[in-house]
Design a protein around this motif. Structure first.
Motif, short mmCIF file in Angstrom:
data_model
loop_
_atom_site.label_atom_id
_atom_site.label_comp_id
_atom_site.label_asym_id
_atom_site.label_seq_id
_atom_site.Cartn_x
_atom_site.Cartn_y
_atom_site.Cartn_z
N ARG A 13 5.63 12.53 5.43
CA ARG A 13 5.41 13.45 6.89
C ARG A 13 3.64 13.31 7.08
N LYS A 14 2.94 12.75 6.18
CA LYS A 14 1.66 12.27 6.70
C LYS A 14 1.34 11.18 7.22
N LEU A 15 2.36 10.10 6.86
CA LEU A 15 2.44 8.70 7.70
C LEU A 15 2.92 8.96 9.19
N GLY A 16 3.90 9.96 9.38
CA GLY A 16 3.98 10.18 10.89
C GLY A 16 5.19 9.33 11.25
N GLU A 17 5.35 9.27 12.48
CA GLU A 17 6.23 8.42 13.07
C GLU A 17 6.00 7.30 13.78
N PRO A 18 6.70 6.51 14.28
CA PRO A 18 8.06 6.28 13.44
C PRO A 18 7.97 6.09 12.09
N PRO A 19 9.14 6.36 11.49
CA PRO A 19 9.03 6.18 9.96
C PRO A 19 9.01 4.81 9.41
N LEU A 20 8.16 4.85 8.26
CA LEU A 20 7.85 3.34 7.60
C LEU A 20 8.59 3.32 6.39
N ILE A 21 9.13 4.27 5.53
CA ILE A 21 9.72 4.39 4.43
C ILE A 21 11.22 4.48 4.66
N GLU A 22 11.96 3.60 3.83
CA GLU A 22 13.36 3.60 4.03
C GLU A 22 13.97 4.04 2.80
N THR A 23 14.76 4.80 2.67
CA THR A 23 15.61 5.22 1.58
C THR A 23 16.71 4.17 1.55
N VAL A 24 17.00 3.60 0.39
CA VAL A 24 18.15 2.34 0.00
C VAL A 24 19.14 3.10 -0.69
N PRO A 25 20.16 3.98 -0.38
CA PRO A 25 20.94 4.45 -1.22
C PRO A 25 21.34 3.94 -2.65
N GLY A 26 21.24 4.51 -3.75
CA GLY A 26 21.45 3.94 -5.02
C GLY A 26 20.48 2.75 -5.47
N ALA A 27 19.34 2.70 -4.59
CA ALA A 27 18.64 1.54 -5.11
C ALA A 27 17.06 2.10 -5.31
N GLY A 28 16.49 2.79 -4.19
CA GLY A 28 15.24 3.31 -4.17
C GLY A 28 14.64 3.23 -2.89
N TYR A 29 13.43 2.92 -2.43
CA TYR A 29 12.89 3.05 -1.64
C TYR A 29 12.04 1.67 -0.93
N ARG A 30 11.96 1.45 0.16
CA ARG A 30 11.61 0.36 0.93
C ARG A 30 10.38 0.45 1.79
N PHE A 31 9.15 0.05 1.82
CA PHE A 31 8.19 0.35 2.87
C PHE A 31 8.60 -1.02 4.11
N GLY A 32 8.88 -0.32 5.24
CA GLY A 32 9.08 -1.28 6.18
C GLY A 32 7.84 -1.92 7.03
N SER A 33 8.10 -2.71 8.00
CA SER A 33 7.11 -3.05 8.79
C SER A 33 7.34 -2.65 10.29
N VAL A 65 11.87 -0.55 -4.13
CA VAL A 65 11.36 0.08 -5.58
C VAL A 65 12.10 1.11 -5.82
N SER A 66 12.54 1.04 -7.03
CA SER A 66 13.37 2.20 -7.40
C SER A 66 12.72 3.28 -7.94
N ALA A 67 13.15 4.46 -8.16
CA ALA A 67 12.59 5.72 -8.49
C ALA A 67 11.92 5.67 -9.91
N GLU A 68 12.88 4.87 -10.82
CA GLU A 68 12.32 4.57 -12.18
C GLU A 68 10.92 3.79 -12.06
N ASP A 69 10.73 2.61 -11.15
CA ASP A 69 9.61 1.93 -11.13
C ASP A 69 8.32 2.78 -10.77
N LEU A 70 8.54 3.49 -9.48
CA LEU A 70 7.56 4.46 -9.07
C LEU A 70 7.01 5.31 -10.39
N LEU A 71 7.84 5.81 -11.00
CA LEU A 71 7.68 6.78 -12.20
C LEU A 71 6.92 6.02 -13.07
N GLU A 72 7.11 4.80 -13.52
CA GLU A 72 6.52 3.84 -14.39
C GLU A 72 4.98 3.58 -13.87
N LYS A 73 4.79 3.21 -12.75
CA LYS A 73 3.67 2.71 -12.06
C LYS A 73 2.74 3.75 -11.56
#
Length: 219
Positions: A199-219, A169-177
């Protein structure tokens, strides 16, 4: 969820908008039909809360315009007319639901949430992924049984990411939604919300930053 509130009674419009924002909805507000026509031509809304008796351009015309966009927006029509014929006429115009003034705010929220679920591919009201449970009707989130004290904006961002089901999900899409039309696309609002959410979700990390593309929620 992005919502447009169209209501000429300014106090009522602003009260509805503020209340919906407490449920992590991005809400834009218009006070007449002409403004509404401009908005629906630009933004992709999930739900339009529409007063039928609007100045400048009647609510019936706005309802027709929403349908003509070919988008997924659902229309919840508001009116002071309680007559059955008025309700039938409103639904005949293409409105998805009808609510008579005065109304209980809790009912308005429930109807908006229900219409939003119909505006997109069917998903359960409770989202689960990676040990995170997002209960949309109750507006609660937890991870592995631990309650997550999320702000409305953090909740909205997490919902967008989880609905993407692993897609970026791109930063632009997050702003839109997750933000309303007043959000400045050049601010670091998304980055700050993402930082506090991680920070609130804690460890291990669940949200991945995809350089130049946006963010992804992992499993």
């Amino acid at each position: 969820m992005r919502v447009l509130v169209v209501e000429d009674e300014r106090l009522l419009a602003d009260t509805i908008a503020e209340g919906l924002r407490r449920f992590s909805m991005a809400v834009d507000v218009c006070y007449d039909g002409e403004q509404a026509l401009d908005r629906v031509g630009v933004h992709g809304y999930d739900v339009v809360v529409l007063d039928r008796d609007l100045p400048v351009v009647h609510g019936d015309e706005v309802c027709a315009a929403v349908l003509e966009t070919g988008g997924e927006a659902r229309v919840l029509m508001l009116t002071a007319a309680a007559d059955v014929n008025d309700r039938v006429a409103g639904l005949g115009l293409g409105a998805d639901d009808y609510l008579t003034k005065p109304f209980a705010f809790a009912e308005l929220v429930a109807r908006v949430q229900a219409l939003s679920r119909r505006a997109r591919p069917a998903l359960p009201p409770v989202l689960e992924r990676g040990g995170v449970v997002l209960d949309l009707p109750r507006h609660q989130a937890s991870r592995d049984g631990r309650f997550l004290p999320l702000s409305p904006k953090e909740f909205a961002v997490l919902e967008v990411l989880m609905r993407a089901e692993g897609a970026v999900v791109s930063a632009e899409d997050l702003l839109e939604k997750a933000w309303d039309e007043h959000a400045d696309p050049f601010t670091n609002a998304v980055r700050v919300a993402m930082m506090t959410l991680r920070r609130k979700l804690g460890e291990p990390p669940l949200i991945e930053t995809v350089p130049g593309a946006g963010y992804r929620f992992g499993s």
